[in-house]
Every structure is written in structure tokens, then in C-alpha cells.
Enzyme design. Structure first.
Site, PDB file in Angstrom:
ATOM      1  CG  LEU A 145      -0.475   0.090   2.615  1.00 40.54           C
ATOM      2  CD1 LEU A 145      -0.092   1.493   3.026  1.00 40.54           C
ATOM      3  CD2 LEU A 145      -1.565  -0.427   3.538  1.00 40.54           C
ATOM      4  CB  ALA A 251      13.182  15.100 -11.728  1.00 43.75           C
ATOM      5  CB  CYS A 259       8.280   2.525   2.817  1.00 44.86           C
ATOM      6  SG  CYS A 259       6.862   2.373   3.901  1.00 44.86           S
TER       7      CYS A 259
END
Ligand code: UGA
Length: 437
Positions: A145, A251, A259
Site C-alpha cells: 500500500l 524529478a 519505507c
């Protein structure tokens, strides 16, 4: 089915509410009493679109507690505790180990324990030695997720990955998890069954690939900055090749959050332990490119303003991405802190991230030079420059002329390449993008 979810952070709390949404009777367990109290009252302890509604809708069969013995009533137990980054870059397994240790006495024969946490490869095999003597089965079922889309991603995932032990145990475990996810599987969601090591690797490999994609385009931005090329047009052009794809080629100031940064570092640390560190040495470059993005903003502002000392700078964005109040390893907050340390007076604005940031700024001893607010217009009032560090829609939709009227100088650094360049230039701004002028 009766389900327990151990760990009620972003992952666990959303998973618990989503399992209740699928019709299961769910108990969420966490060691943090404040978090449990809030969830029990139906108040989300973090900002996640759609999550509050899910908590309220399923309140009749969704409860939360700090008492692990409540897991005894359930037959399926999801382990969704955090694996933060340890000082040496590896994944800190303290919470996973203690969750399994405290759950084990309540397991009965035929129960299913499902690991969801992101763990170093080899963990499931190690934990199985604790779980299987109770007669319970262990599976590894990584979660993919995205914050900001957590509910949607949990209930309608791209795919389900089942890591199972070899042999009949794996078949039994698969059948039970199929029952839990019956509604999701009925939507033709691909389901891939594999051994423990592969399932654990799928998770870190996916995040490493995404991180590499972002750092690739940021490396192109570095080249674009010295050649006068435009990295957004470059991304559009290469993205039309379906083998490359346009997504995750934006960018800017790079990736952050709880994470991607810690997962690539944890993966490198694990590969080194396994004696195959060389295979992942490129991920160190991915990390270096990413961290250089944050210093780039400070450099651009220094070019524009001469010295930062005594200047007032507004930073739009604190959370690591829009639609989230998560400030873990946030490039936006990191940049604001660097600017404050360089002598600037910084006002950081974010619709959600401003609250959790206050405590961190105090801890960093920067409250005299860095303040946080939810009001992005107040933040630019009297500012010499504004940096867009998180691409919230509310910032992108602003009228540049009105913003310029509030500022001392019209300088904008578009850290997420998300603004309408022409509109800001027409309003008299000096516009500096990341790999585009
Ligand atoms: C990430 C993955 O995308 C999820 O699939 C995974 O399940 C999750 O980690 C996890 O391991 O739990 P998340 O941390 O919510 O999800 O955030 P992302 O949407 O991946 O964004 C990460 C960072 O990359 C953000 O700071 C974002 O601003 C940045 N980013 C993203 C870019 O700089 N450029 C892009 O093109 C895309």
C-alpha cells in the site's frame, strides 16, 4: 472469520479496518495506549483519506486493545508491526520478534499467523520455528500500500503475494488466507504463491526498483541542470516507451517516508550479511543521488539570495508526500531544517504535516528559526523566497500574482516540478525547477 491484527500503525490500523470492511470480526492490538484509545473512539491517529469513514462504518465488529490475550479468540493473526531503521542501516526486528513472542502463548492448533511487516529475507523461516510448534501455520503476505491511498490499495491491491512453507502446510495456509481475502480474489486480483524467501524479497525488490526509478530521473535532472535540458520533457518522452513507463519518473527533491529510504538501506545491509553486498552496491548510489537532491535546494537558494543568513524563506510542504501527515524522513522537513541551520528564518506550511513537525523541530533545537503552520499564505508573507517541497494540490492551485504580492522578493524554487512555469514567470517570479529552468 475472527481476525487479530498486531500493530496498529499505518499498515496495521488500515489493514484491521479493511478486514472489518470485508465482513470479518477484527481485533486490533498495539502496545501504544494512546493510539488504541483513539482508534477505539473511531478517531484516526494519522491522516489517511477514507480511513476515518472505514473505522466508523465497521465499528460494530472492529475493536482495539492493548491486551494481547484478546488474540486468543481469533484464528487468523496478521503481524503488521514496524521494522524501523537501526543505527547501522539494517532493519530493527525488535517489534516483530516481540510481537511473535507475545502472540505465541495464545496460538492454537490450526491458527494462521500472517506476516505483513517488511522484513529481511530469512525472517519467516526463523519465525516459523517459534510458531509451528503450537500447531499454527505461518505465511508471509507483504503489503504494497501507498500512504494516501492505503484503503484503496488494501481493498483493491494490484496483486496478492503469499509466502508459504514447502509442503501440505503451505496448502492449508493458502486455503485459509484465500477465505480471508475471498472478496478481493473474486475481483480477479492476481494471487502469487511462492516460498518465504521469494515473498520477502518481492517486497524489498519492489521498493528498491521504485527508489531506483526516482533516483534515475533525479540523476537526469542533475545533467539537465548543467546542460539546459528539461527533465520533465525528458521523462515524458522516455515514459511513452511502455517498457519504461512514465510513473515514478517525477524529478524533484527525491523520496522520503517510512519505507523507501529505510528499505533500500535494510536490503543493502542484509545482502552484505549474506555475502552478496556487491549485487546491491548500486542501491548506495540510489541513496546518494536521493540525498543530494536535498542539498541541491539549499544550493539553488544560495545562488539566488547570495547568503541565506538573515533571509526569510517559506517552505510549502512538510510531510513526505501530499495527502499524508507522515514526516518520517521527509525531504521537505529536512530541507527546512538545513535552511534554518544556514541562518535563514524559515516558515514551513503544510495542511497536515505542520502538527507532528512541531515536536521534531523543538527536539532539533530549531524552534527559534523554524516555525510550522497550516496557513501557506501566512508562511510566504514577508518571505524572500518560497520553496515548494511537497506537491499538495492547494499549493499548485495558488494564484502566483497574489502570492508574489505577499512576498518581499519574487523567487520560487519548485522542488517537485509541479507548478505552472509560465504562470509563475508571468507573475514576475524568478522560477527555479529541479532539472528544468
Ligand atoms: C512506498 C511504495 O510506493 C508502496 O508500494 C509500498 O507499499 C510502501 O512504500 C511501503 O513499503 O509500505 P509510500 O512510502 O507511501 O509507498 O510512498 P510513495 O508513493 O512510494 O512515495 C515515496 C516518495 O517518493 C515520496 O517522498 C514521493 O514524493 C517520492 N516520489 C515518488 C518522487 O520523488 N518521484 C516520483 O516520481 C514518485
Amino acid at each position: 472469520m475472527k481476525i487479530s491484527v498486531i500493530g496498529c500503525g499505518y499498515l496495521g490500523a488500515v489493514h484491521a479496518a479493511s478486514m472489518a470492511e470485508l465482513g470479518h470480526e477484527v481485533i486490533g492490538i498495539d502496545v501504544d495506549p494512546a493510539r488504541i484509545e483513539s482508534l477505539q473512539q473511531g478517531i484516526a491517529p494519522f491522516h489517511e483519506p477514507g480511513f476515518d469513514a472505514l473505522l466508523k462504518k465497521n465499528a460494530s465488529h472492529l475493536t482495539f486493545t492493548t491486551d494481547m490475550s484478546a488474540a486468543a479468540d481469533a484464528s487468523v493473526h496478521f503481524v503488521a508491526v514496524g521494522t524501523p531503521q537501526a543505527a547501522d542501516g539494517s532493519a530493527d526486528m525488535t517489534y516483530v520478534n516481540s510481537a511473535i513472542e507475545s502472540l505465541t502463548p495464545y496460538l492454537t492448533k490450526g491458527d494462521l499467523v500472517v506476516g505483513k511487516s517488511t522484513v529481511p529475507v530469512g525472517t519467516a523461516e526463523r519465525l516459523a520455528a517459534h510458531v509451528t510448534p503450537t500447531g499454527a501455520h505461518l505465511m508471509w503476505n507483504p503489503e504494497f500500500l501507498r500512504e494516501g491511498f492505503a484503503v484503496e490499495d488494501t481493498l483493491s491491491p494490484d496483486r496478492l503475494v503469499y509466502g508459504v512453507p514447502e509442503g501440505t502446510d503451505g496448502d492449508t495456509a493458502t486455503a485459509v488466507l484465500d477465505e480471508v481475502y475471498a472478496e478481493i480474489l473474486a475481483k480477479d486480483t492476481p494471487r502469487l504463491v511462492m516460498n518465504f524467501a521469494t515473498a520477502e524479497l518481492v517486497k524489498v525488490a519492489a521498493n528498491s526498483f521504485l527508489a531506483t526509478k526516482i533516483s534515475f530521473i533525479n540523476a537526469m535532472a542533475e545533467i539537465a541542470d548543467v546542460t539546459g535540458a528539461n527533465v520533465t520533457q525528458l521523462a515524458d518522452a522516455i515514459g511513452y516507451d511502455t517498457r519504461i513507463g512514465r510513473r515514478f519518473l517525477n524529478a524533484g527533491i527525491g523520496f522520503g517516508g517510512g519505507c523507501l529510504p529505510k528499505d533500500i538501506r535494510g536490503f543493502v545491509a542484509r545482502a552484505e550479511e549474506l555475502g552478496v553486498g556487491q549485487a546491491l552496491s548500486f542501491l548506495k548510489d540510489v541513496d546518494d543521488i536521493n540525498m543530494r537532491r536535498r542539498t541541491r535546494v539549499v544550493d539553488v537558494l544560495t545562488e539566488e539570495l547570495g547568503s541565506l543568513d538573515g533571509k526569510t524563506i517559506a517552505v510549502w510542504g512538510i510531510s513526505f508526500k501530499p495527502d499524508s501527515d507522515d514526516i518520517r524522513d521527509s525531504p521537505a522537513l529536512d530541507i527546512a531544517e538545513s535552511l534554518a541551520r544556514s541562518g535563514a528564518t524559515v516558515v514551513s506550511a503544510d495542511p497536515e504535516g505542520w502538527k507532528p513537525a512541531q515536536a521534531r523541530v523543538e527536539r532539533a533545537g530549531l524552534s527559534a528559526s523554524l516555525t510550522t503552520t497550516s496557513d501557506h499564505r501566512a508562511a510566504v508573507t514577508g518571505a524572500d523566497a518560497v520553496v515548494v517541497a511537497t506537491e499538495w494540490k492547494v499549493f499548485q492551485n495558488e494564484a502566483p500574482g497574489a502570492i508574489g504580492d505577499l512576498m518581499t522578493q519574487r523567487i520560487v524554487v519548485d522542488g517537485r516540478n509541479c507548478l505552472n512555469v509560465t504562470a509563475w514567470k508571468e507573475a514576475g517570479f524568478r522560477y527555479r525547477g529541479m532539472g528544468r529552468a
